[in-house]
Design an enzyme around this catalytic site. Sequence first.
Site, PDB file in Angstrom:
ATOM      1  N   ASP A  37       0.786  -1.255   0.000  1.00 47.67           N
ATOM      2  CA  ASP A  37       0.000   0.000   0.000  1.00 47.67           C
ATOM      3  C   ASP A  37       0.813   1.298   0.000  1.00 47.67           C
ATOM      4  O   ASP A  37       0.447   2.266   0.681  1.00 47.67           O
ATOM      5  CB  ASP A  37      -0.973   0.008   1.198  1.00 47.67           C
ATOM      6  CG  ASP A  37      -1.978  -1.135   1.133  1.00 47.67           C
ATOM      7  OD1 ASP A  37      -1.951  -1.915   0.167  1.00 47.67           O
ATOM      8  OD2 ASP A  37      -2.788  -1.267   2.078  1.00 47.67           O
TER       9      ASP A  37
ATOM     10  N   LYS B  99      -6.472  -4.856  -3.063  1.00 51.42           N
ATOM     11  CA  LYS B  99      -7.042  -5.539  -1.899  1.00 51.42           C
ATOM     12  C   LYS B  99      -8.121  -4.682  -1.238  1.00 51.42           C
ATOM     13  O   LYS B  99      -7.852  -3.540  -0.862  1.00 51.42           O
ATOM     14  CB  LYS B  99      -5.926  -5.927  -0.906  1.00 51.42           C
ATOM     15  CG  LYS B  99      -5.122  -4.772  -0.369  1.00 51.42           C
ATOM     16  CD  LYS B  99      -3.912  -5.292   0.370  1.00 51.42           C
ATOM     17  CE  LYS B  99      -3.696  -4.770   1.753  1.00 51.42           C
ATOM     18  NZ  LYS B  99      -4.204  -3.484   2.137  1.00 51.42           N
TER      19      LYS B  99
ATOM     20  N   CYS C 262      -2.204  -2.629   7.708  1.00 53.57           N
ATOM     21  CA  CYS C 262      -2.182  -3.533   6.552  1.00 53.57           C
ATOM     22  C   CYS C 262      -0.945  -4.424   6.498  1.00 53.57           C
ATOM     23  O   CYS C 262      -1.017  -5.567   6.010  1.00 53.57           O
ATOM     24  CB  CYS C 262      -2.321  -2.726   5.267  1.00 53.57           C
ATOM     25  SG  CYS C 262      -3.980  -2.012   5.124  1.00 53.57           S
TER      26      CYS C 262
HETATM   27  N1  TIU Z   1      -2.700   0.276   4.311  1.00 48.06           N
HETATM   28  C1  TIU Z   1      -3.179   0.468   5.542  1.00 48.06           C
HETATM   29  O1  TIU Z   1      -2.479   0.245   6.526  1.00 48.06           O
HETATM   30  N2  TIU Z   1      -4.477   0.959   5.668  1.00 48.06           N
HETATM   31  C2  TIU Z   1      -4.892   1.767   6.700  1.00 48.06           C
HETATM   32  O2  TIU Z   1      -6.058   2.152   6.759  1.00 48.06           O
HETATM   33  N3  TIU Z   1      -3.963   2.118   7.638  1.00 48.06           N
HETATM   34  C3  TIU Z   1      -4.118   3.001   8.669  1.00 48.06           C
HETATM   35  O3  TIU Z   1      -3.204   3.113   9.491  1.00 48.06           O
HETATM   36  N4  TIU Z   1      -5.222   3.729   8.753  1.00 48.06           N
END
Ligand code: TIU
Length: 225
Positions: A25, A130, A163
């Site tokens: 991400d 995802k 994530c």
């Molecule tokens: N990629 C991921 O970690 N999504 C999130 O929403 N992370 C947060 O820390 N909010």
Amino acid sequence: MNSIHTAKPYPYPLPNNKPCLVIIDMQKDFVEPGGFGESLGNDVSVLRKIIPNLLDLLTCFRKLGLPVIHTREAHNDELSDCPPSKIARGNSTLKIGDEGPMGRILVSSSDGNQIIPELAPIEGEPVILKPGKGAFHNTNFSKILTSLNASHLIFTGVTTEVCVQTSMREANDRGYECLLVDDCTESYFPEFKKSTIDMVIAQGGIVGWVDQSENIISALEDVYE
Ligand code: TIU
């Protein structure tokens, strides 16, 4: 057997097949102003410090011909892959699917959903879209790993305790040998990053291993060059 002997809690074995770099991400939504991360109330600039280290590790994998997989937390235009509970969560004015400064929040077709240019995927590198925090839920990640004959996954990206940790735990449960790269993962909350790293390596590596990118690069160059 070859290993990364500096890894915690003990040397990380390096297999005869190819270890795979998983970049979670690293999309504008989380590291640039105006995206999902900022809409949740976070200072997104704190995540940017890992970009140079991650680029060094990515360059090493590409140079050695080792597989790289990127993920994006993403939803389709209709949000049919997004549970209402996820949209409702939080107290932000900008919700998933709303129009923000970088396009619709967390929608795969929007500019904000793209991976930052510094780490943009190149041809042949799969990008997993995802809908959840974990990389396995409702994705073809398992299939891709099987097609690569992968057994060892090196995890990086953001955010450490959301994530990245969810995906690493899912992978650990599926039998993958997982290594988290300390200086290539970041959280909006430094204490959560530290706790995640402590949790991963506690109890003899209950979820896997942790090491720094410099040590990993040097070991990979020794073994796979
Ligand atoms: N990629 C991921 O970690 N999504 C999130 O929403 N992370 C947060 O820390 N909010």
